[in-house]
Design a protein around this motif. Structure first.
Motif, short mmCIF file in Angstrom:
data_model
loop_
_atom_site.label_atom_id
_atom_site.label_comp_id
_atom_site.label_asym_id
_atom_site.label_seq_id
_atom_site.Cartn_x
_atom_site.Cartn_y
_atom_site.Cartn_z
N LEU A 1 0.81 -1.21 0.00
CA LEU A 1 0.00 0.00 0.00
C LEU A 1 0.85 1.27 0.00
O LEU A 1 0.31 2.37 0.12
N ASP A 2 2.14 1.12 -0.14
CA ASP A 2 3.06 2.25 -0.19
C ASP A 2 3.30 2.59 -1.67
O ASP A 2 4.04 1.89 -2.37
N ALA A 3 2.69 3.67 -2.14
CA ALA A 3 2.79 4.05 -3.55
C ALA A 3 4.24 4.33 -3.96
O ALA A 3 4.66 4.00 -5.07
N ASP A 4 5.01 4.94 -3.07
CA ASP A 4 6.42 5.22 -3.39
C ASP A 4 7.21 3.93 -3.56
O ASP A 4 8.09 3.84 -4.43
N LEU A 5 6.91 2.94 -2.74
CA LEU A 5 7.60 1.66 -2.84
C LEU A 5 7.26 0.96 -4.17
O LEU A 5 8.14 0.39 -4.81
N ILE A 6 6.01 1.04 -4.57
CA ILE A 6 5.59 0.45 -5.85
C ILE A 6 6.32 1.13 -7.00
O ILE A 6 6.86 0.46 -7.89
N ARG A 7 6.37 2.45 -7.00
CA ARG A 7 7.03 3.19 -8.08
C ARG A 7 8.54 2.94 -8.08
O ARG A 7 9.17 2.97 -9.15
N HIS A 8 9.10 2.70 -6.90
CA HIS A 8 10.54 2.42 -6.82
C HIS A 8 10.88 1.12 -7.56
O HIS A 8 11.87 1.06 -8.30
N HIS A 9 10.06 0.08 -7.35
CA HIS A 9 10.34 -1.22 -7.96
C HIS A 9 9.83 -1.31 -9.40
O HIS A 9 10.41 -2.04 -10.21
N TYR A 10 8.75 -0.58 -9.70
CA TYR A 10 8.16 -0.65 -11.03
C TYR A 10 7.89 0.76 -11.54
O TYR A 10 6.75 1.20 -11.66
N PRO A 11 8.95 1.49 -11.86
CA PRO A 11 8.80 2.89 -12.25
C PRO A 11 8.05 3.10 -13.56
O PRO A 11 7.63 4.22 -13.86
N PHE A 12 7.90 2.04 -14.37
CA PHE A 12 7.20 2.16 -15.64
C PHE A 12 5.69 2.18 -15.47
O PHE A 12 4.96 2.47 -16.42
N LEU A 13 5.18 1.86 -14.27
CA LEU A 13 3.74 1.85 -14.04
C LEU A 13 3.18 3.26 -13.95
O LEU A 13 3.90 4.23 -13.65
N ARG A 14 1.91 3.37 -14.19
CA ARG A 14 1.20 4.64 -14.03
C ARG A 14 1.43 5.19 -12.62
O ARG A 14 1.28 4.47 -11.62
N HIS A 15 1.78 6.43 -12.50
CA HIS A 15 2.18 7.00 -11.22
C HIS A 15 1.03 7.09 -10.22
O HIS A 15 1.26 7.21 -9.02
N GLU A 16 -0.20 7.01 -10.70
CA GLU A 16 -1.34 7.09 -9.78
C GLU A 16 -1.61 5.77 -9.05
O GLU A 16 -2.52 5.69 -8.21
N VAL A 17 -0.83 4.73 -9.35
CA VAL A 17 -1.04 3.44 -8.69
C VAL A 17 -0.89 3.61 -7.18
O VAL A 17 0.10 4.17 -6.70
#
Length: 320
Positions: A16-32
């Motif tokens: 549930l940590d959006a920053d952690l998700i973007r760190h591992h998968y930066p190609f995903l939509r940033h609103e995830v």
């Protein structure tokens, strides 16, 4: 890369940590905002798996014949022999129908009606020449509905015809992908469920399918917008989902003694194939059956209560 499935942790992780998700998968939509990570999951190569099984059984003495069944000898009301297009016939008292989308017409050789339909399902192979998606990412699925991004000119074009107006509608969640090989992405999105009576090869895929999948996945991975308009160049292939009304497989004997069926494993065929084959072999060999074996018999449709139950189900019930 392939890994051993034994001794792997089970369950899921809710991230549930959006920053952690973007760190591992930066190609995903940033609103995830959230991600579910299934620990013991993955994929395997269906072609290699099938080839391995074929080679394995041949080392055990199984002979493979490539031919076509044209008729059956049912002398005495049971299976006696199989007639082939080559003119040969095979004496046997056990005939197994494992014909995939041709299950229904083959069963008619026995004068048995099998309640299955065939749905066309496709996948797209996109060459990711720009390297938008890293090679090491896992199988990923987008769990939000998608409204496809079109230009105003495209929107007017699709709106002008009843056959293409659906391209402007919201499409249910489920677009997914995984990297394959050095550059390819394998894209799948099961949003169509129309059925066909007679399978044809190659299947008549929707002409817009490639473009729809690219634009659908771009809702998850915005960088894929660079491929908009290239759906015609993507490779579209696939086949048929042969399914029963409630999407439960058929495994076991048919009304004609000596005849058996294994099929309609829609959406989970590779995953369930080994257990399904083992159950069918148990039937054929007359060995003690597991308690739930009756759940997969054709005779289940003779029960009016069961028929009433499946009539209430959604058309995609149980489908993966």
């Amino acid at each position: 890369p392939p890994t051993e499935f034994r001794d792997q942790p089970v369950g899921i992780d809710m991230v549930l940590d959006a920053d952690l998700i973007r760190h591992h998968y930066p190609f995903l939509r940033h609103e995830v905002m959230a991600m579910a990570h299934v620990r013991r999951a993955g994929f395997f190569d269906s072609w290699s798996f099938g080839q391995w099984m074929l080679e394995h059984i041949q080392t055990r003495g199984v002979r493979v014949r490539r031919d076509r069944v044209t008729g059956l000898d049912l002398t005495g009301g049971r299976v006696r022999a199989v007639h082939l297009a080559s003119g040969d016939h095979l004496q046997t008292e056990a005939f197994v129908i494992a014909a995939g989308p041709y299950l229904k017409p083959v069963a008619k050789l026995l004068d048995v009606d099998i309640p299955v339909v065939n749905e066309i399902h496709a996948k797209v192979t996109l060459r990711d020449v720009h390297g938008i998606v890293p090679r090491g990412v896992p199988f990923m699925l987008w769990n939000d509905p998608v409204t496809l991004a079109w230009s105003e000119t495209e929107r007017r074009q699709w709106a002008a015809s009843p056959d293409t107006q659906w391209l402007l509608e919201t499409i249910p969640a489920g677009v997914h992908f995984r990297p394959r090989g050095e550059q390819d992405l394998l894209l799948i999105w099961t949003f169509e469920d129309h059925t066909v009576d007679s399978p044809a090869y190659p299947p008549p895929f929707n002409p817009h399918y490639g473009e729809v999948l690219i634009r659908g996945l771009a809702d998850m991975i915005p960088g894929l917008r660079v491929y908009f308009g290239q759906g015609h160049a993507a490779q579209v292939d696939g086949g048929y989902y042969c399914k029963t009304p409630e999407n439960r497989p058929l495994i076991g004997p048919l009304p004609v003694p000596g005849a058996y069926v294994i099929g309609a494993l829609t959406g989970y065929g590779l995953m369930a194939s080994q257990a399904a084959g083992d159950l069918l072999a148990t039937h054929i060999m007359g060995e003690p059956l597991p308690d739930d074996a009756g759940e997969f018999l054709l005779s289940r449709y003779d029960d009016p209560a069961y028929q009433a139950e499946i009539a209430r189900l959604d058309a995609a019930s149980g489908q993966l």
